[in-house]
Design a protein around this motif. Structure first.
Motif: not given
Lengths: 397, 443
Positions: A195-197, B438, A199-200, B442, A207, B353, B419-421, A204-205, B348, A209-211, B345, B295
């Motif tokens: 379900g993860l997106k 994710p 787009d946000h 942080i 975050l 991850l 995360p728009n869940l 936030n570098p 990761i 990077y994690l995506y 980083r 962050n």
């Protein structure tokens, strides 16, 4: 339809159905999916724990060897003689034919100044490629990845393991870790990640990077899984994890996977006690696995494109200890194998057993010369940028 | 930023995040009171850890086999000290700020320790000075048996000086490169000669190995000993700047605002009061600016301790905690080298991850819950994860969702990201969803 085209289509088809949301919304989604290999292949094999190099390539022509190892020394009549001074441990017999065909180079006495006898530290020095006097936090392959740039897929360098070694971590790019393609695919195909997106993440570098890593991992997992199914290795690999790892590498290479650097490890060489049986078992596992890998590569006419380097973080003391083992030492031999070596056989003379430092061998060849050779002469990279100084190539590949 | 958002940010950075029941109390306070509460808890004297017996495997008449047995036993003892510390980070009755500071100093004064007795002593030293005076902390570290061994000061003798400690004390602990010369390193090494430790792990000064001669160090001349060297180092303007920059990078932002560091350093060098430095940072307005929120990638130990705290994990297999640290790349008392963990980083890669994103599920699953949370983990080969044997108490979580619905995302995730869940109505599943994102990585 060509095999490669078929593969491309099938990979596309399977990922399209299962693409999670965060992949759909990501711009980098399709950048690496169609990859196939270009360029040469390097396989790095790490023998962890400090393999006893003197009982691997045995200086049977030197009396000092037998004087210092009255119990552990390999009897002359058991040594697989390569010349009148040095020969291989009997369990390395599967490698004998490689040596005879000019597909193996043995570099004696490889090490570095101010040798460190701690496993942990010496392995770090080997994996980072740092001088012993400095602490670096990136690995030599990782920095090579930094240099080859963003055009390469995330699995350009692949470690067949659950975790990633320091050697594979660069400042801006890292290698990829995978022990079993099926398991990796399962780990990314789960409901919670679905379900993860992404787009946000703007602004936030961390975050982002994690995506990005998650996206690349998901991509790679699908691709590598498909690749792992293309070809079955036909050679016979020994039982055990290391044989399985090399079989995995053989199957990925023969499937034309867009990976140029592979990394695998075999552990257990820290033989302070009752070394004979243990090292025998490990060397057998090593030699049989490598031999099977080479056989598979040759059957597919790929061995000319491949170079295999084997190293250990240090060798062991010349003198055996009181419990049928050997203690941590310094310089050690490094093996290079490939179908297209410029100079096969022994690169340099056997270790000098008369001039020791505190009972240990004195290194003759800096290990970073091996790396420079691989980076400059094989991978067409820039060893100066990776190692921070110029090391002379060995001129063997 | 609202008071609530500020409190969350503060406790994420200065601690390990908040447990639901902690939040239920703090949400009734003003931000100012929440900040006071954070510092007030550090005033309660931290319980001194009791050191266990260290088996003596250095004695001469011992068989190699017996020695290996004893070493193995001692490795397990060190692991126990490690696990107990992680449990403290997760425990609500301990001071989160104090534990976070200890973790910070452990990364700063990075040191590998193979003896449980020495590990315990070093941790007690960090605990005693973590929010105290930096000079005293530095002096205690210079006299700390683990550090003396790790940086070879045992071998630092008048006739054959070993420069390892003298170099690192300036390069990594106080000044940074470029603020001293090679001669300064040599002279400082002479001053630390004879600073040694004995068999029982106490600091031990060996006068016969000490160089009592005149040294010239950073422009001063005298018959200095180690304490004098430390005083001269701390007179350098670079020292306070170096420490403040490191603190800033860890607690505020990896991208350093040099003007702010300068400001902090000007105040810090007056009396090197670490507690005051932290209070200044956490009370400042800029600490709560958007650019400094949400962050920072949590370190593996922060992540594990945070999950344990927020899920009220009461019990967990010690070996599981160690294996997680190894797999995620941060084992306490075993930093990669004296420079500590690079962080950010560096934590990761694809394997760490995925493990991080599956971690909450593994802990939930280990906690004997019957609902099928993560079927893919069922087949996971990481059997150890299933052996985490976690016991948790989800009542506080349920209570929070019942009394203030909609606050769980804010509790678990840093303010600026979401995360728009589509969240499940069940509190435990909701927590699992959020902790598997994710964003939870942080703070």
């Amino acid at each position: 339809m060509k095999r490669r085209d078929f593969l491309r289509n099938s990979t596309l088809a399977s990922t399209a159905i299962l693409t999670p949301n965060f992949l759909k919304s990501s711009a980098i989604a399709s950048a690496t999916r169609l990859a196939s290999r270009s360029g040469k292949i390097l396989i790095v094999l790490q023998l962890s724990g400090g393999n006893d190099g003197l009982n691997t390539v045995i200086p049977f022509g030197d009396d000092l060897y037998y004087q210092n190892r009255p119990i552990l020394g390999i009897p002359k009549n058991e040594v697989l003689r390569l010349n009148d001074h040095q020969g291989l441990h009997p369990e390395l017999s599967p490698l004998r034919k490689l040596y005879d065909r000019g597909e193996m180079t043995i570099i004696n006495s490889v090490g570095y100044p101010n040798p460190d006898r701690s496993h942990f530290r010496s392995m770090d020095i080997w994996q980072t490629g740092s001088p012993a006097t400095e602490n670096w936090s990136t690995g030599w392959i990782g920095r090579h990845l930094d240099n080859v740039g963003t055009g390469k897929p995330t699995y350009h360098a692949l470690e067949v393991d659950d975790g990633l070694s320091l050697a594979m971590k660069g400042a801006t790019r890292t290698g990829f870790a995978m022990s079993q393609p099926e398991r990796l695919r399962r780990a990314v195909r789960n409901q919670r990640l679905h379900g993860l997106k992404a787009d946000h993440t703007a602004g936030n570098p961390s975050l982002a990077y994690l995506y990005k890593t998650l996206t690349e991992t998901t991509e790679a997992a699908g691709y590598l899984f498909e690749q792992s199914k293309v070809k079955n290795a036909t050679a016979e690999y020994p039982k055990g994890a290391f044989g399985k790892d090399l079989k995995q590498i053989a199957e990925l290479i023969t499937a034309d996977t867009a990976t140029n650097i592979y990394y695998a490890s075999l552990g257990g060489f820290d033989t302070h006690v009752q070394q004979r049986n243990r090292q025998q078992r490990l060397l057998a596992q090593y030699a049989q696995s490598v031999s099977a890998l080479v056989e598979d590569l040759k059957a597919n006419n790929l061995f000319d494109d491949v170079l295999i380097m084997t190293f250990s973080e240090f060798g062991r003391r010349l003198k055996q200890n009181a419990s049928g083992g050997t203690d941590h030492g310094t310089a050690n031999n490094v093996f290079l194998m490939g179908g297209k070596l410029k100079a096969a056989g022994f690169y340099n003379p056997a270790p000098d057993l008369t001039t020791l430092d505190n009972g240990d061998l004195i290194h003759q060849v800096d290990f970073r010369r091996c790396y420079a050779t691989l980076i400059d002469d094989w991978l067409e990279g820039n060893s100066m940028a990776v190692l921070g100084q110029q090391f002379a190539s060995l001129g063997v590949v | 930023m609202t008071d609530h958002a500020k409190t969350h940010h503060l406790y994420r950075r200065a601690g390990f995040g908040l447990a639901p029941q902690e939040w239920l109390k703090l949400r009734e306070m003003t931000f100012k009171d929440a900040l006071e509460d954070l510092f007030a808890r550090t005033q309660v004297p931290a319980g001194v850890l009791k050191a266990g017996e260290t088996p003596d495997y250095t004695r001469k008449n011992i068989s190699p086999k017996e020695r290996m047995e004893l070493q193995k036993q001692e490795r397990q003892n060190v692991a126990l000290v490690n696990v107990n510390w992680v449990k403290r980070m997760a425990a609500q009755k301990e001071s989160a700020l104090l534990e976070k500071m200890c973790l910070f100093w452990h990364g700063h004064f990075a040191c590998e320790t193979k003896f449980s007795l020495l590990a315990t002593k070093q941790l007690n030293t960090l605990r005693a000075h973590a929010l105290g005076n930096f000079r005293e902390l530095l002096l205690a570290i210079a006299r700390d048996p683990s550090m003396i061994r790790y940086l070879n000061n045992q071998q630092n003798k008048k006739l054959s000086p070993n420069e390892n400690f003298a170099r690192e004390v300036m390069e990594l602990f106080t000044l940074g490169r470029g603020n001293y010369t090679e001669t300064d390193v040599k002279e400082a090494a002479r001053a630390f000669t004879g600073w040694s430790s004995n068999k029982t792990g106490e600091f031990f000064f060996r006068p016969r190995l000490h160089d009592y001669g005149t040294k010239t160090f950073l422009g001063k001349t005298g018959d200095f000993d180690g304490a004098d060297i430390i005083d001269i180092i701390l007179e350098q303007p670079a020292a306070a700047e170096f420490i403040c920059r490191k603190v800033y990078r860890y607690f505020v932002n990896e991208k350093v605002d040099e003007a702010r560091v300068q400001e902090l350093a000007d105040a810090f060098r007056k009396d090197y009061d670490i507690g005051q430095l932290m209070r200044t940072i956490f009370s400042s307005d800029w600490f709560y600016d958007g650019e400094n929120v949400g962050n920072r990638i949590k370190s593996p130990v922060e992540l594990v301790a945070g999950i344990m705290r927020q899920l009220n994990v009461r019990e967990i297999a010690p070996q599981g905690i160690i294996i997680l640290q190894q797999a995620l790349g941060q084992v306490l008392f075993r930093p990669p080298n004296v420079a500590g963990w690079p962080g950010g980083r560096y934590w990761i890669d694809n394997s760490t991850l995925l493990l991080r994103l599956n971690l909450a599920a593994a802990i939930f699953q280990a906690g004997e819950f019957n609902f099928e949370l993560a079927p893919e983990l069922e087949q996971e080969n990481k059997r150890q994860l299933k052996r985490l044997a976690a016991v948790m108490d989800l009542e506080p979580l349920k209570q929070l969702v019942a009394t203030s619905p909609g606050e769980l995302p804010e509790l678990l995730l840093a303010a600026t990201s979401s995360p728009n869940l589509k969240l499940s109505p069940a509190p435990d599943l909701q927590a699992l969803q959020l902790m598997s994102s994710p964003e939870y990585q942080i703070c």
